[in-house]
Design a protein around this motif. Structure first.
Motif, PDB file in Angstrom:
ATOM      1  N   ILE A 188      51.813 -37.360  12.948  1.00 34.37           N
ATOM      2  CA  ILE A 188      51.637 -38.096  11.692  1.00 34.37           C
ATOM      3  C   ILE A 188      52.878 -38.938  11.436  1.00 34.37           C
ATOM      4  O   ILE A 188      54.004 -38.460  11.508  1.00 34.37           O
ATOM      5  CB  ILE A 188      51.402 -37.112  10.530  1.00 34.37           C
ATOM      6  CG1 ILE A 188      50.099 -36.358  10.762  1.00 34.37           C
ATOM      7  CG2 ILE A 188      51.337 -37.857   9.197  1.00 34.37           C
ATOM      8  CD1 ILE A 188      49.820 -35.276   9.747  1.00 34.37           C
ATOM      9  N   GLU A 189      52.667 -40.214  11.118  1.00 31.89           N
ATOM     10  CA  GLU A 189      53.770 -41.124  10.808  1.00 31.89           C
ATOM     11  C   GLU A 189      53.696 -41.504   9.348  1.00 31.89           C
ATOM     12  O   GLU A 189      52.617 -41.706   8.800  1.00 31.89           O
ATOM     13  CB  GLU A 189      53.681 -42.373  11.668  1.00 31.89           C
ATOM     14  CG  GLU A 189      53.877 -42.106  13.146  1.00 31.89           C
ATOM     15  CD  GLU A 189      53.823 -43.386  13.962  1.00 31.89           C
ATOM     16  OE1 GLU A 189      53.986 -44.472  13.374  1.00 31.89           O
ATOM     17  OE2 GLU A 189      53.612 -43.284  15.173  1.00 31.89           O
ATOM     18  N   TYR A 190      54.859 -41.617   8.715  1.00 32.97           N
ATOM     19  CA  TYR A 190      54.938 -41.977   7.304  1.00 32.97           C
ATOM     20  C   TYR A 190      55.689 -43.291   7.208  1.00 32.97           C
ATOM     21  O   TYR A 190      56.594 -43.574   7.980  1.00 32.97           O
ATOM     22  CB  TYR A 190      55.683 -40.900   6.522  1.00 32.97           C
ATOM     23  CG  TYR A 190      54.954 -39.564   6.524  1.00 32.97           C
ATOM     24  CD1 TYR A 190      53.937 -39.302   5.634  1.00 32.97           C
ATOM     25  CD2 TYR A 190      55.318 -38.570   7.428  1.00 32.97           C
ATOM     26  CE1 TYR A 190      53.287 -38.091   5.628  1.00 32.97           C
ATOM     27  CE2 TYR A 190      54.674 -37.353   7.442  1.00 32.97           C
ATOM     28  CZ  TYR A 190      53.652 -37.106   6.534  1.00 32.97           C
ATOM     29  OH  TYR A 190      53.011 -35.903   6.546  1.00 32.97           O
ATOM     30  N   GLU A 191      55.322 -44.091   6.237  1.00 23.19           N
ATOM     31  CA  GLU A 191      56.074 -45.309   5.995  1.00 23.19           C
ATOM     32  C   GLU A 191      56.483 -45.348   4.536  1.00 23.19           C
ATOM     33  O   GLU A 191      55.795 -44.823   3.671  1.00 23.19           O
ATOM     34  CB  GLU A 191      55.264 -46.563   6.357  1.00 23.19           C
ATOM     35  CG  GLU A 191      54.062 -46.799   5.467  1.00 23.19           C
ATOM     36  CD  GLU A 191      53.304 -48.052   5.879  1.00 23.19           C
ATOM     37  OE1 GLU A 191      53.218 -48.953   5.052  1.00 23.19           O
ATOM     38  OE2 GLU A 191      52.804 -48.074   7.020  1.00 23.19           O
ATOM     39  N   GLU A 192      57.605 -45.961   4.273  1.00 19.57           N
ATOM     40  CA  GLU A 192      58.109 -46.051   2.917  1.00 19.57           C
ATOM     41  C   GLU A 192      57.372 -47.108   2.148  1.00 19.57           C
ATOM     42  O   GLU A 192      57.044 -48.166   2.688  1.00 19.57           O
ATOM     43  CB  GLU A 192      59.601 -46.365   2.920  1.00 19.57           C
ATOM     44  CG  GLU A 192      60.452 -45.124   2.988  1.00 19.57           C
ATOM     45  CD  GLU A 192      61.906 -45.457   2.786  1.00 19.57           C
ATOM     46  OE1 GLU A 192      62.258 -46.157   1.825  1.00 19.57           O
ATOM     47  OE2 GLU A 192      62.686 -45.017   3.640  1.00 19.57           O
ATOM     48  N   VAL A 193      57.160 -46.827   0.879  1.00 21.83           N
ATOM     49  CA  VAL A 193      56.522 -47.804   0.003  1.00 21.83           C
ATOM     50  C   VAL A 193      57.621 -48.670  -0.592  1.00 21.83           C
ATOM     51  O   VAL A 193      58.655 -48.165  -1.029  1.00 21.83           O
ATOM     52  CB  VAL A 193      55.718 -47.076  -1.105  1.00 21.83           C
ATOM     53  CG1 VAL A 193      55.065 -48.070  -2.042  1.00 21.83           C
ATOM     54  CG2 VAL A 193      54.686 -46.142  -0.494  1.00 21.83           C
TER      55      VAL A 193
END
Length: 81
Positions: free
Chosen positions: A74-79
């Motif tokens: 799972i990859e997360y990106e900053e808002v």
């Protein structure tokens, strides 16, 4: 049915039966006849090994899941602000 009555006696089941009989005797002595029904219910549950005390209400243990490979990907990106 008879097999259920005569098998699997333990201390807790004997105590429950004794308490049921005690409620029956006390309710007759004090002329509180509604409690005789409760005493018969308690004694009957102990006699026939029914109710939650016989383990019928037990909840199965929770099985914890281990991390799988798909969870690691799972990859997360900053808002943006």
């Amino acid at each position: 049915m008879w097999q259920r009555v005569v098998s699997n006696w333990n201390l807790m089941r004997i105590i429950r039966l004794g308490l049921g009989i005690m409620v029956i005797v006390q309710s007759i002595q004090f002329k509180e006849y509604w409690f005789v029904l409760i005493g018969f219910l308690l004694a009957g549950l102990a006699l026939f090994d029914m109710g939650c005390a016989s383990g019928a209400c037990g909840v199965p243990p929770v099985q914890h899941r281990t991390a799988t490979k798909s969870m690691e990907e799972i990859e997360y990106e900053e808002v943006g602000k």
